[in-house]
Write an enzyme that holds these catalytic residues in place. Sequence first.
Site, short mmCIF file in Angstrom:
data_model
loop_
_atom_site.label_atom_id
_atom_site.label_comp_id
_atom_site.label_asym_id
_atom_site.label_seq_id
_atom_site.Cartn_x
_atom_site.Cartn_y
_atom_site.Cartn_z
N ALA A 19 -16.18 4.31 103.13
CA ALA A 19 -16.15 5.64 103.90
C ALA A 19 -16.32 5.37 105.39
O ALA A 19 -15.70 5.95 105.97
CB ALA A 19 -17.22 6.47 103.20
N LYS B 62 -32.78 7.12 113.45
CA LYS B 62 -32.08 7.28 112.12
C LYS B 62 -32.99 7.17 111.13
O LYS B 62 -33.04 7.54 110.17
CB LYS B 62 -30.82 6.19 112.30
CG LYS B 62 -30.04 6.49 111.20
CD LYS B 62 -29.06 7.62 111.28
CE LYS B 62 -28.31 7.50 109.88
NZ LYS B 62 -27.08 6.37 109.85
N ASN C 206 -34.04 8.30 107.04
CA ASN C 206 -33.53 7.23 105.85
C ASN C 206 -34.99 6.99 105.02
O ASN C 206 -34.90 6.77 103.83
CB ASN C 206 -32.75 6.23 106.41
CG ASN C 206 -31.44 6.46 106.88
OD1 ASN C 206 -31.01 5.89 107.74
ND2 ASN C 206 -30.86 7.37 106.29
N ASN D 150 -34.58 9.35 101.91
CA ASN D 150 -33.74 8.79 100.80
C ASN D 150 -34.37 8.25 99.70
O ASN D 150 -34.03 8.62 98.62
CB ASN D 150 -33.19 7.50 101.44
CG ASN D 150 -31.65 7.72 102.61
OD1 ASN D 150 -32.02 8.67 103.27
ND2 ASN D 150 -30.94 6.92 102.51
N SER E 238 -27.51 8.83 100.29
CA SER E 238 -26.72 7.74 99.92
C SER E 238 -27.56 7.12 98.78
O SER E 238 -27.01 6.38 97.87
CB SER E 238 -26.55 6.69 101.11
OG SER E 238 -27.67 6.28 101.79
#
Length: 326
Positions: free
Chosen positions: A10, A204, A208, A212, A273
């Site tokens: 992706a 970031k 995450n 996540n 993800s």
Amino acid sequence: MKVAVVGAGAIGAYVGAALHRAGAQVHLIARGAHLAALREHGVQVLSPRGDFTAHPRATDDPHEIGPVDYVFLGLKANAYAASGPLVHPLLHERTALIAAQNGIPWWYFHGLPGEHTGRRLESVDPGGAVSATLPPERAIGCVVYAATEVAAPGVIRHLEGTRFSIGEPDGTLSPRCLEFSRAMVAGGLKCPVEQDLRNDIWIKLLGNISFNPISALARATMAEICGHPDARELVAAMMRETLEVAARLGSRPEISVERRLAGAERVGHHKTSTLQDLERGRPLELDVLLAAVVELADLTGTPVPTLRTIHAVADLLNRTTSAGPA
């Protein structure tokens, strides 16, 4: 400028298409139905900014490509140690490795002044296997703020964001960073060269490291987590502990926990993800997100009880489901 994208999924195919549109000589390394579609139809990008198709070369054999100037790594970080057969045929003496990964990179202490300079983190570079495959002196850091997905083989849907912040581990504004940045901008992307990319890494990581694993444990979207008062406070606690670890390492990213939460809430009903990997039976990318920060907390003597608890149960999930090792 010759670029190879290792892991043209992706993000990798999206970047490769943009660089090809800018005039770079781009080679995509992919496999299976995705590779077949890339060869036949090129990279088809569907985007609110305008759809386009690019036709870079695509292969599953890096020996067909030979040495390049830049290798863009679109792999998950847990695949880095085994990536030698894909990466090594692409290297000449000055080839740069641009690692578009989440979490704490294996090169984190490379070129960083202070008492920990050159230190290796076992959680992200076990036994030095990643450094042996991807020498830190070749690394250019990259923090991805774009969201993309593979809509179908060879078809990339761009959801939001075009920023790819890059930077040298030692903080210099190197010619190689500036050259790559110019090519990315010419291809329609934002690519600032940061003198302290580690601040971007921590910003970031705040999302995450918290959303996540919790999304995987609860099978919940970002909006569902933010809308649950206790879960929201759990995320906030993880973010506060992460910021304290960053501060003890000399990084003080200019963002508040509430601002980071608000940004995540705006994403809406998005599956992280990690949750997607769980649903697809893939190993969870926990080492560079959670284990690394717990290791850094031990290194700096920072109390992180919430991070330790979430890491323990997320690691157990990884080991006891089809996503984990046998």
